[in-house]
Design an enzyme around this catalytic site. Structure first.
Site, short mmCIF file in Angstrom:
data_model
loop_
_atom_site.label_atom_id
_atom_site.label_comp_id
_atom_site.label_asym_id
_atom_site.label_seq_id
_atom_site.Cartn_x
_atom_site.Cartn_y
_atom_site.Cartn_z
N LEU A 87 38.71 53.97 13.19
CA LEU A 87 39.24 53.54 12.01
C LEU A 87 38.36 52.49 11.36
O LEU A 87 37.66 51.59 12.29
CB LEU A 87 40.81 52.52 12.08
CG LEU A 87 41.79 53.64 12.19
CD1 LEU A 87 42.43 53.89 13.67
CD2 LEU A 87 42.72 53.02 11.26
N CYS A 88 38.08 52.30 10.18
CA CYS A 88 37.32 51.29 9.42
C CYS A 88 38.45 50.36 8.89
O CYS A 88 38.87 50.36 7.76
CB CYS A 88 36.47 51.82 8.43
SG CYS A 88 35.38 50.63 7.51
#
Lengths: 151, 571
Positions: A87-88
């Site tokens: 995830l960012c």
């Protein structure tokens, strides 16, 4: 063997059990408290609705001073999720605070599904579709929602 | 005492104010009850150790992200003491609260034996003592059972427990009232049962009730209850493992303020001076308490002769007064004198500042409070400018082990500085020995964590390599159809390459010799070569051999199909 991180994770687990926020669930592996499986239910009124997205959270002894590594195990189509499931998300990187617990992490991820941030895209295609062709974006998301039920 | 995994959600929902108290007394970082509470300029409180560790790396408040630094840290002593006391009585309080919700049982006195280090002054000796107060009776409605089998003694116990709780925490009273109103079903009968019970108890022993009515809500150690002379053995003063046991038991255990081990009360000062302050382990822990009690007077006598304390400790043991509060309260009443004496004695024999502090803290309940001294903290080091030798010297100065490389020594030093400085903020500081033990555990954990990470990294690398190998294999399979079409057409278009030749060479010679000869199969060959290199490195040769065999088999089938198609077409 009890270390501060492990105690903290036990507390997180207890909290998650006794007062679970809606639409998320998580538990450590039976043999390894540093490895958690979690499920996020796609929030209602979003294309992700009804999806059951599995995640893997890997902690280490620096927790809660450092964030865990969080990964989607289920296939994901989201502007801020990389192809490998990573995830960012700012709170899992530079905006991490040691006051966060597992419930806070999972709730943040759930709200990320609700409000993608196309300005820091991890999946360029999803980000573009999200900005320019919402219909196609929704269709692609529905695909991953359906695959999320399978495994 | 606070070693279980506790959480505000332990409190029943009916007691939500207790939940709030509990969660407000917790550090937002470690979620434990605050240890050595520190307040930042944004008024957020943390454990000293937690916030120090955080501010080592960041310069913001973890709760609100306001810019801050270690210079902004202020000890919140009052909060720390509240958190400590709450921690002391938490398990008992929780038990009482949960029991008050469940149907009444007759095992109530047993619950009190669970008291860990709670200050149960009121409990055991004064089973017949009564204090009347409206709030207490409201309390007892939820606590005491309305059944007639309840003995007077039992009510006494429960009531005094209620009293104790009330003194500790007035919010509790509110919540208990809340609960009694919530539990209408039971409480209708109970809330009426409470006062009647009390009056019944009063009727059963009216003279005592009248005699010992103490209107002021002060703690019991200022108001000493008269003891029946038939019980010369001192009853338990502070909760022990056997708190409400028959008062014939001679041992009076208290928690040592430094190491929190249960020790006979009269032995406290000796224990502190002989062992705790010197960072030694008291061998008496392994000795039965009866034995300690036999030895204690002798030890205390010699100790007295040395004149290191003015505290009247012998009085409570030697004369074995049945009310231990009296002598201690008198000595505490002269608290200023005692601590002056201790400071004077301490400075004369040059004891450490930690020692002074703990001496004072051991009487932290006394009416005369001493200012909290700021202890000397270990300054942080600029590790960058130190070489290995200097760092080793610094570690040795602190009496720490100096093995390992520079990075490990640096980590060890930094960790020790953190826990040492955090300990300086505590109102119940640990001994240096305990700190070093903590450091040792930390180091073991740290090294183990490094190992785990290394293993994980290796696994990840292997996984990536395997993925690459699979990719290569995928390439080779995708290359198959083209090559086989070439092969298949070869029969018709008379290309020099014979398809059977290709497969048979491969089949016979195995992966290594399969590679170079076939000009047309370059793609496959390169892929296979790459993959087999990986396979070799990663010792996946066996697996890979299967892959190659599979590729060939498919190639073969494909070819046969095409050939048969061609032949049918030709026909």
């Amino acid at each position: 063997m009890s270390t501060p991180s492990r105690r903290r994770l036990m507390k997180d687990f207890k909290r998650l059990q006794s007062d679970p926020p809606g639409g998320i669930s998580g538990a450590p592996c039976s043999d390894n408290i540093m490895l958690w499986n979690a499920v996020i239910f796609g929030p209602g009124e979003t294309p992700f609705e009804d999806g059951t997205f599995k995640l893997l959270l890997q902690f280490d002894e620096t927790y809660p001073n450092k964030p865990p590594t969080v990964k989607f195990v289920s296939k994901m189509f989201h502007p801020n999720v990389y192809a490998n499931g990573e995830l960012c998300l700012d709170i899992l990187q530079n905006r991490w605070s040691p006051t966060y617990d597992v419930a806070a992490i999972l709730t943040s991820i759930q709200s990320l599904l609700h409000d993608p941030n196309p300005n820091s895209p991890a999946n360029a295609e999803a980000a573009n579709l999200y900005r320019e062709n919402r219909k196609e974006y929704t269709r692609r998301v529905r695909e991953v929602v359906e695959t999320s039920w399978e495994s | 005492m606070n070693r279980g995994i506790t959480d505000p959600s332990d409190w029943p929902a009916e007691f939500s104010p207790l939940r709030e108290i509990d969660s407000n007394l917790r550090c937002p970082i470690c979620k434990e009850l605050l240890r050595a509470a520190i307040m930042l300029q944004c008024f957020h409180n943390f454990c000293s150790e937690c916030i120090r560790r955080h501010l080592d790396k960041e310069s913001t408040c973890p709760a609100c992200r306001v810019q801050t630094s270690t210079a902004q840290m202020r000890r919140n002593v009052a909060l720390d003491e509240i958190a400590n006391s709450f921690g002391d009585c938490r398990s008992l309080l929780l038990k009482t609260v949960t029991d008050s919700l469940s149907p009444p049982k007759h095992t109530k006195p047993a619950q009190l034996s669970r008291a860990e280090s709670m200050d149960l002054d009121d409990l055991a000796p004064q089973t017949k003592r009564r204090r009347t107060s409206s709030r207490i009776s409201s309390k007892s409605t939820t606590l005491s059972s309305p059944t007639s089998q309840d003995t007077v003694e039992m009510n006494g116990l429960v009531d005094s427990a209620a009293e104790d709780d009330n003194d500790k925490d007035d919010d509790f009273m509110v919540s208990s009232q809340g609960s009694s109103s919530i539990h209408k079903g039971k409480s209708v009968s109970r809330s009426t049962a409470g006062p009647t019970l009390r009056s019944r108890a009063g009727r059963s022993e009216p003279p005592i009730t009248v005699l010992e009515k103490t209107p002021e809500p002060a703690r019991s150690w200022t108001t000493t209850a008269p003891q029946p002379p038939s019980q010369p053995a001192s009853p338990s003063h502070v909760a022990t493992a056997t708190a409400p046991t028959p008062p014939t038991k001679p041992t009076t255990l208290v928690a040592c303020p430094v190491c929190s081990m249960g020790i006979p009360e009269a032995y406290t000062n000796t224990h502190l001076d002989r062992f705790c302050f010197r960072g030694l382990k008291d061998p008496a822990y392994t000795i039965s308490f009866e034995l300690i009690m036999k030895q204690a007077p002798v030890v205390i006598e010699t100790y007295e002769r040395q004149g290191t304390t003015t505290r009247d400790v012998v009085g409570s043991t030697a004369s074995n007064t049945s009310s231990p509060q009296k002598p201690s309260s008198s000595s505490l009443g002269a608290g200023g004198g005692y601590s002056n004496g201790s400071v004077a004695g301490g400075s004369s024999d040059g004891s450490s500042p930690l020692q002074h502090r703990t001496m004072q803290l051991s009487i932290s309940g006394s009416p005369v409070k001493q200012p909290y001294p700021e202890l000397k903290r270990i300054p942080k080091l600029a590790y960058g400018v130190l070489n290995e030798k200097q760092l080793r010297k610094k570690l040795l100065e602190l009496g720490l082990p100096c093995h390992g490389d520079k990075q490990l020594m640096q980590k060890r030093h930094a960790e020790y500085v953190t826990i040492y400085n955090a300990n300086c903020d505590a109102t119940r500081p640990q001994t240096i020995t305990q700190l070093k033990k903590t450091l040792q555990i930390w180091e073991e954990t740290y090294l183990r964590d490094l190992d785990t990470k290394l293993v994980q990294r290796r696994q990840l690398e292997q996984q990536q390599a395997r993925q690459q190998a699979e990719l290569a294999q995928a390439k080779s399979t995708s290359a198959d159809p083209s090559s086989s079409t070439v092969d298949a057409t070869s029969s018709a278009v008379s290309t020099p390459l014979s398809s059977e030749g290709a497969s048979s060479t491969g089949g016979e010679a195995g992966s290594s010799s399969f590679v170079p000869n076939q000009a047309n199969n370059t793609n496959v060959a390169v892929a296979v070569a790459k993959a087999s290199a990986f396979a070799h490195v990663l010792k996946y040769a066996d697996e890979y051999a299967e892959l190659i065999a599979d590729v060939r088999r498919r190639q073969q089938i494909d070819k046969e199909k095409r050939v048969s198609e061609d032949t049918t077409k030709a026909e």
